[in-house]
Design a protein around this motif. Sequence first.
Motif, PDB file in Angstrom:
ATOM      1  N   GLY A  37      10.600  19.543  14.113  1.00 59.36           N
ATOM      2  CA  GLY A  37      11.383  18.438  14.314  1.00 59.36           C
ATOM      3  C   GLY A  37      10.630  17.354  14.276  1.00 59.36           C
ATOM      4  O   GLY A  37      11.098  16.060  14.398  1.00 59.36           O
ATOM      5  N   GLN A  38       9.518  17.302  14.483  1.00 58.56           N
ATOM      6  CA  GLN A  38       8.386  16.197  14.677  1.00 58.56           C
ATOM      7  C   GLN A  38       7.242  16.436  13.739  1.00 58.56           C
ATOM      8  O   GLN A  38       6.212  16.517  13.867  1.00 58.56           O
ATOM      9  CB  GLN A  38       7.643  16.167  15.866  1.00 58.56           C
ATOM     10  N   PRO A  39       7.474  16.126  12.239  1.00 59.37           N
ATOM     11  CA  PRO A  39       6.611  16.365  11.219  1.00 59.37           C
ATOM     12  C   PRO A  39       5.628  15.070  11.397  1.00 59.37           C
ATOM     13  O   PRO A  39       6.021  13.773  11.770  1.00 59.37           O
ATOM     14  CB  PRO A  39       7.401  16.254   9.880  1.00 59.37           C
ATOM     15  N   GLN A  40       4.648  14.938  10.962  1.00 57.77           N
ATOM     16  CA  GLN A  40       3.486  14.055  10.880  1.00 57.77           C
ATOM     17  C   GLN A  40       3.589  13.100   9.613  1.00 57.77           C
ATOM     18  O   GLN A  40       3.347  13.807   8.637  1.00 57.77           O
ATOM     19  CB  GLN A  40       2.085  14.702  11.113  1.00 57.77           C
ATOM     20  N   MET A  41       3.551  11.951   9.905  1.00 64.67           N
ATOM     21  CA  MET A  41       3.691  11.164   8.777  1.00 64.67           C
ATOM     22  C   MET A  41       2.046  10.878   8.454  1.00 64.67           C
ATOM     23  O   MET A  41       1.317  10.377   9.572  1.00 64.67           O
ATOM     24  CB  MET A  41       4.372   9.897   8.857  1.00 64.67           C
ATOM     25  N   GLN A  42       1.653  10.580   7.035  1.00 62.93           N
ATOM     26  CA  GLN A  42       0.188   9.994   6.773  1.00 62.93           C
ATOM     27  C   GLN A  42       0.377   9.066   5.887  1.00 62.93           C
ATOM     28  O   GLN A  42       1.305   9.176   5.026  1.00 62.93           O
ATOM     29  CB  GLN A  42      -0.459  11.192   6.368  1.00 62.93           C
ATOM     30  N   ILE A  43      -0.405   8.348   5.686  1.00 61.80           N
ATOM     31  CA  ILE A  43      -0.471   7.117   4.859  1.00 61.80           C
ATOM     32  C   ILE A  43      -1.528   7.727   3.684  1.00 61.80           C
ATOM     33  O   ILE A  43      -2.618   7.789   3.892  1.00 61.80           O
ATOM     34  CB  ILE A  43      -1.305   5.818   5.655  1.00 61.80           C
ATOM     35  N   LYS A  48      -8.879   1.408  -6.010  1.00 63.18           N
ATOM     36  CA  LYS A  48      -9.501   1.345  -7.444  1.00 63.18           C
ATOM     37  C   LYS A  48     -10.466  -0.111  -7.196  1.00 63.18           C
ATOM     38  O   LYS A  48     -10.103  -0.696  -6.399  1.00 63.18           O
ATOM     39  CB  LYS A  48      -8.558   1.023  -8.378  1.00 63.18           C
ATOM     40  N   GLU A  49     -11.328  -0.152  -8.034  1.00 65.72           N
ATOM     41  CA  GLU A  49     -12.514  -1.104  -7.877  1.00 65.72           C
ATOM     42  C   GLU A  49     -12.600  -1.751  -9.377  1.00 65.72           C
ATOM     43  O   GLU A  49     -12.883  -0.985 -10.280  1.00 65.72           O
ATOM     44  CB  GLU A  49     -13.633  -0.710  -7.473  1.00 65.72           C
ATOM     45  N   ASP A  50     -12.759  -3.054  -9.543  1.00 63.65           N
ATOM     46  CA  ASP A  50     -13.225  -3.673 -10.609  1.00 63.65           C
ATOM     47  C   ASP A  50     -14.407  -4.512 -10.183  1.00 63.65           C
ATOM     48  O   ASP A  50     -14.895  -4.464  -9.161  1.00 63.65           O
ATOM     49  CB  ASP A  50     -12.138  -4.077 -11.529  1.00 63.65           C
ATOM     50  N   ASP A  51     -14.887  -5.385 -11.103  1.00 66.28           N
ATOM     51  CA  ASP A  51     -15.928  -6.285 -10.848  1.00 66.28           C
ATOM     52  C   ASP A  51     -15.688  -7.256  -9.928  1.00 66.28           C
ATOM     53  O   ASP A  51     -16.486  -7.858  -9.086  1.00 66.28           O
ATOM     54  CB  ASP A  51     -16.490  -6.827 -12.192  1.00 66.28           C
ATOM     55  N   THR A  52     -14.510  -7.643  -9.726  1.00 68.11           N
ATOM     56  CA  THR A  52     -14.224  -8.833  -8.556  1.00 68.11           C
ATOM     57  C   THR A  52     -13.362  -8.338  -7.527  1.00 68.11           C
ATOM     58  O   THR A  52     -13.483  -9.215  -6.349  1.00 68.11           O
ATOM     59  CB  THR A  52     -13.281  -9.739  -9.369  1.00 68.11           C
ATOM     60  N   ALA A  53     -12.579  -7.363  -7.465  1.00 66.76           N
ATOM     61  CA  ALA A  53     -11.909  -6.917  -6.432  1.00 66.76           C
ATOM     62  C   ALA A  53     -11.414  -5.415  -6.093  1.00 66.76           C
ATOM     63  O   ALA A  53     -11.690  -4.571  -7.165  1.00 66.76           O
ATOM     64  CB  ALA A  53     -10.474  -7.569  -6.650  1.00 66.76           C
ATOM     65  N   TYR A  54     -10.941  -5.141  -5.164  1.00 64.51           N
ATOM     66  CA  TYR A  54     -10.617  -3.803  -4.907  1.00 64.51           C
ATOM     67  C   TYR A  54      -8.855  -3.915  -4.808  1.00 64.51           C
ATOM     68  O   TYR A  54      -8.279  -4.699  -4.472  1.00 64.51           O
ATOM     69  CB  TYR A  54     -10.900  -3.344  -3.221  1.00 64.51           C
ATOM     70  N   THR A  55      -8.254  -2.769  -5.288  1.00 63.63           N
ATOM     71  CA  THR A  55      -6.912  -2.615  -5.364  1.00 63.63           C
ATOM     72  C   THR A  55      -6.414  -1.292  -4.609  1.00 63.63           C
ATOM     73  O   THR A  55      -6.956  -0.297  -4.727  1.00 63.63           O
ATOM     74  CB  THR A  55      -6.193  -2.750  -6.662  1.00 63.63           C
ATOM     75  N   VAL A  56      -5.528  -1.564  -3.617  1.00 66.17           N
ATOM     76  CA  VAL A  56      -5.269  -0.390  -2.701  1.00 66.17           C
ATOM     77  C   VAL A  56      -3.600  -0.132  -2.935  1.00 66.17           C
ATOM     78  O   VAL A  56      -2.935  -1.123  -2.786  1.00 66.17           O
ATOM     79  CB  VAL A  56      -5.566  -0.648  -1.359  1.00 66.17           C
ATOM     80  N   HIS A  57      -2.979   1.139  -3.337  1.00 63.94           N
ATOM     81  CA  HIS A  57      -1.779   1.445  -3.253  1.00 63.94           C
ATOM     82  C   HIS A  57      -1.590   2.342  -2.130  1.00 63.94           C
ATOM     83  O   HIS A  57      -2.052   3.348  -2.059  1.00 63.94           O
ATOM     84  CB  HIS A  57      -1.492   1.978  -4.475  1.00 63.94           C
ATOM     85  N   ALA A  58      -0.817   2.174  -0.900  1.00 61.29           N
ATOM     86  CA  ALA A  58      -0.697   2.654   0.168  1.00 61.29           C
ATOM     87  C   ALA A  58       0.748   3.207   0.224  1.00 61.29           C
ATOM     88  O   ALA A  58       1.601   2.263   0.223  1.00 61.29           O
ATOM     89  CB  ALA A  58      -1.168   2.192   1.491  1.00 61.29           C
ATOM     90  N   ASP A  59       1.046   4.496   0.534  1.00 60.72           N
ATOM     91  CA  ASP A  59       2.421   5.127   0.239  1.00 60.72           C
ATOM     92  C   ASP A  59       2.751   4.929   1.919  1.00 60.72           C
ATOM     93  O   ASP A  59       2.397   5.678   2.808  1.00 60.72           O
ATOM     94  CB  ASP A  59       2.641   6.254  -0.064  1.00 60.72           C
ATOM     95  N   ILE A  60       3.907   4.160   2.373  1.00 63.74           N
ATOM     96  CA  ILE A  60       4.338   4.089   3.754  1.00 63.74           C
ATOM     97  C   ILE A  60       5.778   4.015   3.511  1.00 63.74           C
ATOM     98  O   ILE A  60       6.475   2.735   3.653  1.00 63.74           O
ATOM     99  CB  ILE A  60       3.597   2.739   4.314  1.00 63.74           C
ATOM    100  N   LYS A 104       3.815   5.962  15.534  1.00 63.29           N
ATOM    101  CA  LYS A 104       2.786   5.059  14.855  1.00 63.29           C
ATOM    102  C   LYS A 104       1.854   5.638  13.831  1.00 63.29           C
ATOM    103  O   LYS A 104       1.639   6.771  14.393  1.00 63.29           O
ATOM    104  CB  LYS A 104       2.303   4.401  15.857  1.00 63.29           C
ATOM    105  N   VAL A 105       1.460   5.248  12.805  1.00 63.38           N
ATOM    106  CA  VAL A 105       0.549   5.834  11.857  1.00 63.38           C
ATOM    107  C   VAL A 105      -0.571   4.715  11.649  1.00 63.38           C
ATOM    108  O   VAL A 105      -0.147   3.850  11.435  1.00 63.38           O
ATOM    109  CB  VAL A 105       1.117   6.353  10.621  1.00 63.38           C
ATOM    110  N   ALA A 106      -1.724   4.994  11.466  1.00 66.09           N
ATOM    111  CA  ALA A 106      -2.756   4.222  11.184  1.00 66.09           C
ATOM    112  C   ALA A 106      -4.057   4.690  10.153  1.00 66.09           C
ATOM    113  O   ALA A 106      -4.055   6.097  10.176  1.00 66.09           O
ATOM    114  CB  ALA A 106      -3.315   3.594  12.245  1.00 66.09           C
ATOM    115  N   TYR A 124       4.811  -5.526  -0.454  1.00 67.05           N
ATOM    116  CA  TYR A 124       5.282  -4.387   0.010  1.00 67.05           C
ATOM    117  C   TYR A 124       6.705  -4.063  -0.432  1.00 67.05           C
ATOM    118  O   TYR A 124       7.789  -4.811  -0.336  1.00 67.05           O
ATOM    119  CB  TYR A 124       5.519  -4.127   1.363  1.00 67.05           C
ATOM    120  N   SER A 125       6.814  -3.114  -1.459  1.00 63.69           N
ATOM    121  CA  SER A 125       8.072  -2.960  -2.138  1.00 63.69           C
ATOM    122  C   SER A 125       8.291  -1.206  -2.310  1.00 63.69           C
ATOM    123  O   SER A 125       7.285  -0.588  -2.761  1.00 63.69           O
ATOM    124  CB  SER A 125       8.386  -3.605  -3.298  1.00 63.69           C
ATOM    125  N   ASP A 126       9.547  -0.766  -2.306  1.00 66.90           N
ATOM    126  CA  ASP A 126       9.867   0.315  -2.556  1.00 66.90           C
ATOM    127  C   ASP A 126       8.925   1.464  -1.677  1.00 66.90           C
ATOM    128  O   ASP A 126       8.612   2.545  -2.510  1.00 66.90           O
ATOM    129  CB  ASP A 126       9.820   0.825  -4.262  1.00 66.90           C
TER     130      ASP A 126
END
Length: 147
Positions: A37-43, A48-60, A104-106, A124-126
């Motif tokens: 009844g207490q499943p552990q949630m994970q992020i 992704k990386e390009d020449d100028t920036a990093y892009t992170v998509h995190a499921d929360i 709380k997850v981190a 943050y959306s969906d």
Amino acid sequence: MANLTRYDPFHLTRFDPFGDFDDLFRGFFVRPVAFEGQPQMQIRMDLKEDDTAYTVHADIPGVKKEDIHVSIEGNQVSISAETKIEKEEKKGEKVLRSERYVGKVARSFTLAHDVDDSKAQAKYSDGVLELTLPKKAASSARKLAIE
């Protein structure tokens, strides 16, 4: 037909007094299992990386955007989120089983380049947190003339 084995008096099996010693501690060092009844949630995330920036998509999923915190220190990025239980009881209704995570997850990770935190963006959306983390411009090294 029966299998017969010939006895050989000179074939002695080795006696190992400590043979089962490893089995003695086998059950002591087991990773704890989450309570029923207490499943552990994970992020879970994609980076992704390009020449100028990093892009992170995190499921929360199931978290309000006010309860998500992102901190950037140099090349260290930390994401934390907190889910809260909202009690809703109706007359004549009882909860038989609840499998939604409350707590709380981190998650923290280190990037190869420092991040320019003044230009960083978060959306943050969906249930998906999207971070755009521009790389900090490399400071040009200058050579000092010795007088």
